[in-house]
Design a protein around this motif. Structure first.
Motif, mmCIF file in Angstrom:
data_model
loop_
_atom_site.group_PDB
_atom_site.id
_atom_site.type_symbol
_atom_site.label_atom_id
_atom_site.label_comp_id
_atom_site.label_asym_id
_atom_site.label_seq_id
_atom_site.Cartn_x
_atom_site.Cartn_y
_atom_site.Cartn_z
ATOM 1 N N ALA A 1 1.060 -1.209 -0.096
ATOM 2 C CA ALA A 1 0.158 -0.181 -0.011
ATOM 3 C C ALA A 1 0.838 1.378 -0.104
ATOM 4 N N LEU A 2 1.809 1.325 0.736
ATOM 5 C CA LEU A 2 2.890 2.473 1.080
ATOM 6 C C LEU A 2 3.308 2.741 -0.512
ATOM 7 N N LEU A 3 3.893 1.490 -1.264
ATOM 8 C CA LEU A 3 4.648 1.702 -2.542
ATOM 9 C C LEU A 3 3.565 2.168 -3.500
ATOM 10 N N ALA A 4 2.325 1.752 -3.256
ATOM 11 C CA ALA A 4 1.242 2.187 -4.235
ATOM 12 C C ALA A 4 0.852 3.714 -4.033
ATOM 13 N N GLY A 5 1.275 4.254 -3.046
ATOM 14 C CA GLY A 5 1.057 5.822 -2.767
ATOM 15 C C GLY A 5 -0.243 5.865 -1.724
ATOM 16 N N TYR A 6 -0.798 4.793 -1.371
ATOM 17 C CA TYR A 6 -1.878 4.880 -0.542
ATOM 18 C C TYR A 6 -1.717 5.341 1.070
ATOM 19 N N ASP A 7 -2.266 6.535 1.357
ATOM 20 C CA ASP A 7 -2.278 7.091 2.842
ATOM 21 C C ASP A 7 -2.962 6.082 3.923
ATOM 22 N N TRP A 8 -2.005 5.635 4.595
ATOM 23 C CA TRP A 8 -2.719 4.636 5.630
ATOM 24 C C TRP A 8 -3.160 5.374 6.549
ATOM 25 N N SER A 9 -2.867 6.680 6.630
ATOM 26 C CA SER A 9 -3.441 7.254 8.046
ATOM 27 C C SER A 9 -5.000 7.872 7.720
ATOM 28 N N ARG A 10 -5.474 7.606 6.691
ATOM 29 C CA ARG A 10 -6.880 8.047 6.444
ATOM 30 C C ARG A 10 -7.730 7.224 7.438
ATOM 31 N N PRO A 11 -8.940 8.005 7.768
ATOM 32 C CA PRO A 11 -9.896 7.271 8.649
ATOM 33 C C PRO A 11 -10.315 5.988 8.109
ATOM 34 N N ASP A 12 -10.692 4.977 8.971
ATOM 35 C CA ASP A 12 -11.116 3.506 8.375
ATOM 36 C C ASP A 12 -12.445 3.739 7.573
ATOM 37 N N THR A 13 -12.480 3.115 6.376
ATOM 38 C CA THR A 13 -13.708 3.013 5.775
ATOM 39 C C THR A 13 -14.454 2.096 6.543
ATOM 40 N N PRO A 14 -15.944 1.963 6.296
ATOM 41 C CA PRO A 14 -16.681 0.726 6.820
ATOM 42 C C PRO A 14 -16.219 -0.609 6.700
ATOM 43 N N ALA A 15 -15.675 -0.852 5.426
ATOM 44 C CA ALA A 15 -15.131 -2.117 5.363
ATOM 45 C C ALA A 15 -13.762 -2.478 5.856
ATOM 46 N N VAL A 16 -12.887 -1.600 5.822
ATOM 47 C CA VAL A 16 -11.573 -1.684 6.466
ATOM 48 C C VAL A 16 -11.826 -1.822 8.022
ATOM 49 N N ALA A 17 -12.687 -1.110 8.499
ATOM 50 C CA ALA A 17 -13.040 -1.147 10.157
ATOM 51 C C ALA A 17 -13.685 -2.468 10.409
ATOM 52 N N ALA A 18 -14.382 -2.875 9.384
ATOM 53 C CA ALA A 18 -15.421 -4.280 9.830
ATOM 54 C C ALA A 18 -14.102 -5.265 9.628
ATOM 55 N N LEU A 19 -13.456 -5.423 8.624
ATOM 56 C CA LEU A 19 -12.426 -6.346 8.469
ATOM 57 C C LEU A 19 -11.366 -6.131 9.661
ATOM 58 N N GLY A 20 -10.925 -5.186 9.880
ATOM 59 C CA GLY A 20 -10.049 -4.930 11.033
ATOM 60 C C GLY A 20 -10.567 -5.585 12.374
ATOM 61 N N LEU A 21 -11.757 -5.258 12.774
ATOM 62 C CA LEU A 21 -12.361 -5.887 13.697
ATOM 63 C C LEU A 21 -12.592 -7.236 13.677
ATOM 64 N N ARG A 22 -12.902 -7.874 12.560
ATOM 65 C CA ARG A 22 -12.761 -9.593 12.520
ATOM 66 C C ARG A 22 -11.687 -10.079 12.675
ATOM 67 N N SER A 23 -10.441 -9.263 12.071
ATOM 68 C CA SER A 23 -9.123 -9.864 12.357
ATOM 69 C C SER A 23 -8.741 -9.963 13.709
ATOM 70 N N ARG A 24 -9.204 -8.972 14.574
ATOM 71 C CA ARG A 24 -8.915 -9.005 15.949
ATOM 72 C C ARG A 24 -9.584 -9.840 16.639
ATOM 73 N N CYS A 25 -10.722 -10.054 16.441
ATOM 74 C CA CYS A 25 -11.689 -11.120 17.168
ATOM 75 C C CYS A 25 -11.080 -12.655 16.949
ATOM 76 N N GLU A 26 -10.605 -12.804 15.480
ATOM 77 C CA GLU A 26 -9.919 -14.052 15.286
ATOM 78 C C GLU A 26 -8.974 -14.484 16.156
ATOM 79 N N SER A 27 -8.019 -13.351 16.413
ATOM 80 C CA SER A 27 -6.788 -13.448 16.977
ATOM 81 C C SER A 27 -6.897 -13.748 18.456
ATOM 82 N N ALA A 28 -7.931 -12.914 18.823
ATOM 83 C CA ALA A 28 -8.670 -13.181 20.227
ATOM 84 C C ALA A 28 -8.953 -14.785 20.481
ATOM 85 N N GLU A 29 -9.650 -15.294 19.613
ATOM 86 C CA GLU A 29 -10.077 -16.518 19.908
ATOM 87 C C GLU A 29 -9.136 -17.519 19.641
#
Lengths: 69, 849
Positions: free
Chosen positions: B206-234
């Motif tokens: 993403a960095l190489l492609a010029g994507y600004d990682w510091s932008r606020p999360d979109t609903p999709a990014v937030a949802a997948l981020g939460l999913r990933s955190r829940c999986e790690s916790a389980e």
């Protein structure tokens, strides 16, 4: 352990043992004895686990279920 | 729980021996090729960072210079493996994240890369089991226990002293990590490490492609981020149970169950077994998937078995678990067995996340976050065109919308009241009363909705094209009935395809049963069920699975399934016109966003006062957001898309009486005032005296929340109520066991009370979570703070208290601890505490029994 830590541990132990009928100074005797009350069984299990940790561990390969095989 | 005694013994042993006692035999993290020991402290607008790479001394910098320093120490994307962050100060990760955001778009690629890695560290720190961010204090506490008060284990200096690490600079953190990170890695964490590497690669790309990682999360990014955190916790929770030392401890928390196989049946393919447990306080309950083996706690053998707990009952004072569906390696009768919850399969977790990503990839209005314009007229026009194309009746904008397929049919929805206008009281006290004047005749499924203006408004709101409709409802307001009638009306009178999403399998079955009573043609509805499992009693609604899951070839239809099942659905074949979410306040906004791919219209029906959705992962990243993926779906939906959401509030409870409503409504529903319309109902004692609707009984407690005095008081009160008489509109009858429930906060309390009431198996005993949605004539409530000597956050949860105090119709007795008022007074103030105090005050004003 410094004196403060010992005092704090004693205070904690007394809180945990409140209502069990076991005083802190009796704890090791209860562990060594044969009492089968819930508190005695739990104290004994914790002590034994601390004294004899599992000696050898296999490196655990991952399975599809994720458990050690 | 006896785990406090288990831990105390370990602390006493450590104090006696002078060395830390191991809690985990395996290491909780894996050393990395590049490890940076870092401490970061915010100072005004700048952040001061001290860093030490392995084998080097420490260096310090501030602001942008600190990022350059980190980059020089190996913080970047240069190597094949992610760099590891070691720290001993809890604020370091947050301070690095703030610094990184400030310089996310720096022109110097070294600074930009270091900032991107710091931002990525902050994300990974929320994934338990990660090896790329290691908080040495937390990792030490996971692996060892000290001979001290547990409160002192939060101090880095205490750990250094006990572990013999004399260098307290950043450089010393490498030595500390080596002392606690030896030995083989905890089983199952390899999957989390795969995720570490995968997400590191994505961040680099993403960095190489010029994507600004510091932008606020979109609903999709937030949802997948939460999913990933829940999986790690389980995975982390499951990994702990694969450690032999932890398993010994987990016997005392109820996570590991030991027992003896009493009987083992051997039908043709799948066996069953009854396991008599050594202890009552097992966390396993009916419906749980378990993994077990014959033998000791010390090793998990290859030949373990998997099963489902079919029933958990207490017989002769012992907990008996009936296991079913045992495949290979079934234990023989008489064998000593160990049971643990079935660990999640990394393969299944990966597949689930891929499905989730695919649903978000459909780019619905919910997943993109783009609020649809309020366009009732436009949507009506589109629907008219659609219906014309399908040969159905047109709607005219001047007239109230007709739901009839025939123009001559007089059935119509009455003009709804304006939002905010007083709700007229129905002509009849019961929800199934005769039609109100002006309503149309009955005869089509769901037509009862038109008899109540509020319910009719819900139908109108859906039919008129609101992209989302939220129906907040107090307890006992007829939510399930509304869902059934609404689905029936939309499917049969408007020819729409309606998906119903329930939060549990039991709720899905209950909805199917309700629908069976409403629908004349059961062929238009189906319950989606798991393959190879016995079909439940749905009252005639077909139960389907696999390839049989499809919509009727023509006309409308209804498919019912759990949310988890819908998240596996393929929008290409199972897309609907409307999805109705039952108990929507128990669903996360992340899941609702995924369901948005399945239907353009969403209806959320639920109780805003009840327990929030269970989120196992760390959601602190979105703590300040009103649209966080972890929030109850309707709450975030209204915050994100208010202009597109119709709101219809239900205003009456048919379950709670006046006294209970007066207590519950102001405490738990300040934004949803409601009144009682429950028909008269009461209990009388043996002398014939009327038992007050609410009462309490105070008990002196000395041994925690499982004190026998406390649990015995609950059982005793339940027995007293079994001698009472229940008077309803149908007459007076003795209170039966099936009329009674005991609701508690903890699984262990429920197990112990069940044992005390073993001779009354029909008395419903359970936790607030399991009793959600259920009701009984009389209920014994064990106050959630009873037994506690500090005001625990769990015990102050308003949703839990609300569920516990709203399960009864005629009577509730709250069993309290005489020490609780003092505990509440001594605690630090906060919103939860304030509500807890008001609840306690209200309970203490009720009659004493």
């Amino acid at each position: 352990m410094d004196g403060n830590e010992i005092r704090q541990l004693r205070g904690y132990a007394e809180r945990v043992l409140t209502g069990t009928g076991i005083g802190l100074d009796d704890a090791e005797a209860v562990i060594a004895g044969g009492d089968t009350s819930a508190v005695a069984v739990a104290l004994r299990a914790g002590w034994r686990c601390a004294a004899d940790p599992v000696p050898a561990l296999p490196a655990a390969p991952e399975s599809e279920q994720g458990g050690a095989r | 729980m006896s785990v406090e005694w288990f831990d105390l013994a370990q602390r006493l042993y450590a104090a006696r021996s002078g060395v830390p006692v191991q809690r985990l035999a395996y290491t909780p993290f894996r050393p990395a090729a590049v490890a940076l020991a870092v401490r970061a402290v915010p100072r005004g607008v700048a952040t001061t960072v001290t860093v030490s790479a392995a084998g080097t001394g420490e260096r310090a910098g501030s602001g942008r210079a600190a990022l350059l320093l980190l980059a020089e120490s190996g913080c970047g994307f240069g190597g094949p493996d992610p760099p590891m962050l070691l720290t001993d100060t809890p604020g370091t990760v947050a301070a690095l994240a703030v610094l990184a955001r400030r310089h996310a778009t720096d022109a110097d690629p070294r600074v930009g890369a270091a900032a991107a890695v710091c931002g990525w560290w902050a994300e990974r720190a929320a994934h338990p089991g990660t090896s790329v961010v290691v908080d040495l204090v937390a990792a030490s506490r996971a692996r060892y226990v000290l001979g001290t008060d547990p409160g002192t284990e939060h101090r880095a200096g205490v750990w250094r002293r006990w572990l013999g690490v004399t260098d307290d600079s950043c450089t010393g953190l490498h030595e500390w990590a080596a002392k606690i990170g030896h030995g083989p890695l905890l089983p199952m964490l390899a999957s989390v490490h795969d995720d570490d590497r995968y997400s590191f690669g994505r961040r680099r790309d993403a960095l190489l492609a010029g994507y600004d990682w510091s932008r606020p999360d979109t609903p999709a990014v937030a949802a997948l981020g939460l999913r990933s955190r829940c999986e790690s916790a389980e995975l982390w929770e499951a990994a702990l149970l694969h450690d032999p030392l932890w398993r010994h401890r987990a016997v005392h928390t109820g996570h590991v169950t030991l027992g003896t196989v009493a009987t083992s049946t051997a039908p043709a393919r799948r066996r069953g077994a009854a396991v008599v447990c050594d202890r009552l306080d097992s966390r396993l309950r009916a419906g749980a998937q378990v993994c077990g083996w014959a033998g000791s706690l010390d090793t998990v053998p290859y030949d373990r078995f998997h099963a489902e707990v079919r029933a958990a009952d207490v017989a002769a004072g012992r907990l008996v678990l009936e296991l079913s569906g045992i495949g290979a390696h079934a234990p023989a009768a008489g064998a000593a067995v160990c049971l643990i919850p079935q660990p999640p399969s990394p393969h299944t977790l990966r597949a689930t996340r891929q499905r989730y990503r695919a649903l978000y990839g459909q780019r619905s209005w919910l997943s993109t976050g783009h609020t649809p314009a309020p366009r009732r007229a436009a949507r009506r026009a589109a629907r008219r065109a659609d219906r014309r194309r399908r040969g159905l009746t047109q709607l005219t904008p001047e007239a109230p919308p007709q739901l009839s397929r025939k123009a001559s049919d007089p059935m119509r929805i009455r003009t709804p009241a304006r939002p905010g206008a007083p709700t007229p009281r129905p002509a009849s006290p019961a929800p199934a009363a005769a039609p109100a004047p002006g309503a149309v005749g009955a005869g089509w499924p769901g037509s009862e909705l038109l008899r109540d203006p509020v319910l009719a408004r819900t139908l109108f709101s859906v039919w008129s094209g609101d992209p989302a409709v939220v129906v907040p409802s107090p307890p006992g307001a007829g939510k399930t009935r509304l869902v059934g009638l609404l689905a029936a009306a939309l499917a049969h009178r408007a020819d729409l395809r309606v998906s119903i999403s329930a939060q549990t399998r039991a709720q899905a079955v209950e909805l199917a049963r309700r629908l069976s009573a409403v629908l004349p043609d059961h062929g238009r509805a189906a319950l989606i069920w798991k393959n190879n499992t016995p079909a439940p009693d749905t009252g005639g609604i077909p139960v389907v699975s696999g390839a049989a899951v499809r919509w009727p070839r023509s006309g409308g239809g209804i498919l019912i399934a759990t949310t988890a099942r819908w998240l596996y659905a393929d929008p290409a074949t199972l897309a609907a016109d409307v999805i109705v979410v039952d108990e929507a306040w128990q669903m996360t906004y992340a899941d609702l966003g995924a369901l948005g791919a399945l239907a353009p219209q969403i209806v959320c029906v639920g109780d805003p006062g009840q327990i929030d959705p269970v989120v196992t992962g760390d959601a602190s990243r979105w703590a300040a957001s009103t649209t966080g993926p972890h929030l109850p779906a309707p709450v975030a939906l209204l915050a994100a898309h208010r202009s597109a959401v119709g709101v219809v509030r239900l205003r009456h409870t048919w379950r709670l009486g006046a006294a209970s409503t007066a207590l519950v409504a102001p405490l738990f529903y300040p934004d949803l005032p409601f009144t009682s319309r429950r028909p008269p109902e009461h209990l009388s004692d043996r002398s014939g005296a009327v038992v007050p609707e609410l009462a309490h009984r105070a008990v002196t407690v000395t041994a925690g929340h499982t004190d026998p005095a406390l649990l015995g008081a609950c059982a005793e009160r339940a027995r007293e109520l079994l001698t009472a008489t229940l008077t309803t509109g149908r007459g007076a009858l003795p209170v039966a066991a099936a009329d009674l429930a005991v609701v508690v906060a903890h699984v262990t309390q429920a197990a112990a009370i069940r044992a005390l009431l073993a001779d009354q198996p029909d008395v419903l005993v359970g936790t607030a979570n399991t009793l959600q949605g259920l009701e009984r004539a009389a209920v014994v409530v064990l106050h959630p703070l009873a037994g506690y000597r500090t005001a625990e956050s769990f015990a102050l949860d308003a949703g839990r208290a609300c569920v516990m105090l709203s399960r009864h119709r005629a009577h509730a007795t709250v069993v309290t601890d005489t020490a609780t008022p003092a505990v509440l007074t001594a605690a630090e103030d906060g919103p939860r505490l304030s509500a807890g105090k008001r609840l306690m005050d209200a309970v203490l004003t009720t009659a004493t029994v």
